[in-house]
Design an enzyme around this catalytic site. Structure first.
Site, short mmCIF file in Angstrom:
data_model
loop_
_atom_site.label_atom_id
_atom_site.label_comp_id
_atom_site.label_asym_id
_atom_site.label_seq_id
_atom_site.Cartn_x
_atom_site.Cartn_y
_atom_site.Cartn_z
N LEU A 1 0.84 -1.19 0.00
CA LEU A 1 0.00 0.00 0.00
C LEU A 1 0.88 1.24 0.00
CD1 LEU A 1 -2.79 1.32 0.18
CD2 LEU A 1 -2.71 1.00 2.66
N ASP B 1 8.88 0.14 2.73
CA ASP B 1 9.01 -0.11 1.29
C ASP B 1 10.49 -0.16 0.89
OD1 ASP B 1 9.23 2.63 1.92
OD2 ASP B 1 8.38 3.28 0.00
#
Length: 255
Positions: free
Chosen positions: A8, A102
């Site tokens: 996400l 990430d």
């Protein structure tokens, strides 16, 4: 056990099943808008699966909405967190929580691919991280992405458009000049980082480019490898390497 992976970001939600060989299955990318992501997820998710592994750099409200939607489909959700060491990777940050998950997962994927690497993500921000051949993260950089640069310019000077234009070394109209300047700043940052990495390592690392804004830069970075699923690849490594039950994970057990 059926496991699904969810990356996400600030503009898109990428999803894929964890494949039987430990890789990732077919990737679905959903441009998300708050209030719509639940309906989008329900369109393709199986009715039930066993485990959801989630990596999020998005805001808390959207993250909570995604987690609530997943809770209707599976009995366990694990939210990935950056860890100081994992699967042969050692990050440079003294406080792991300060390194975005990430970036951590992209480094995991680069580590699995082997050799030294310069890992560049182009999303809301540009992130650049250097990894040596022994799995040591040597640090990185963060800067605004071309998209964010143009949005910031538009806020201060509304006559400068957010979209449009093509890259030229010396542009002859405003739209092209904006594209050339903002893309050029990103290209220069990556090119300078690659040169510095060569000097520090004594060899040329692989250059991996990922993120929604990365593909447009490839024409000016012919040495780069396009790796759009790098974060999901890292999440797959984390999931099958006991990351989903490690201290670095938040495990949610819906009722």
């Amino acid at each position: 056990m059926a496991t699904w992976l969810f990356d996400l970001g600030n503009t898109r939600l990428k999803c894929a099943p964890l494949a039987a060989d430990g890789g990732i299955g077919e990737v679905v990318a959903l441009p998300h808008r708050e209030g719509e992501v639940a309906a989008q997820l329900r369109q393709f998710l199986p009715a039930r699966f066993d485990l959801a592994c989630v990596a999020s750099v998005s805001g808390s409200a959207l993250t909570a909405q995604v987690l609530a939607t997943l809770a209707a489909h599976c009995p366990r959700i694990s939210v990935a967190r950056t860890q100081s060491t994992f699967a042969g990777l050692r990050i440079a940050y003294a406080q792991p929580r300060k390194l975005g998950v990430d970036r951590f997962l992209a480094l995991l994927a680069a580590r699995r691919r082997g050799g030294a690497a310069l890992v560049c993500g182009v999303g809301t921000a540009i992130t650049v991280d250097l990894l040596d051949a022994d799995g040591r993260h040597l640090g990185g950089r963060i800067a605004p992405s071309p998209t964010l640069m143009r949005e910031a310019l538009n806020l201060r000077a509304p006559h400068l458009p957010v979209l449009g234009g093509e890259y030229h070394e010396f542009a002859a109209d405003t739209e092209d000049a904006l594209a050339s300047g903002c893309d050029g700043a990103a290209i220069a940052l990556i090119g300078h980082s690659l040169a510095a990495a060569r000097k520090q390592l004594g060899t040329s690392p692989a250059l991996y480019l990922h993120g929604g804004g990365g593909e447009v830069l490839l024409a000016q970075l012919p040495m780069a490898s396009w790796a759009p699923t790098l974060v999901l690849e890292g999440l797959a490594i984390w999931a099958r390497g006991a990351g989903a039950t490690a201290v670095g994970a938040d495990t949610i057990r819906p009722c």
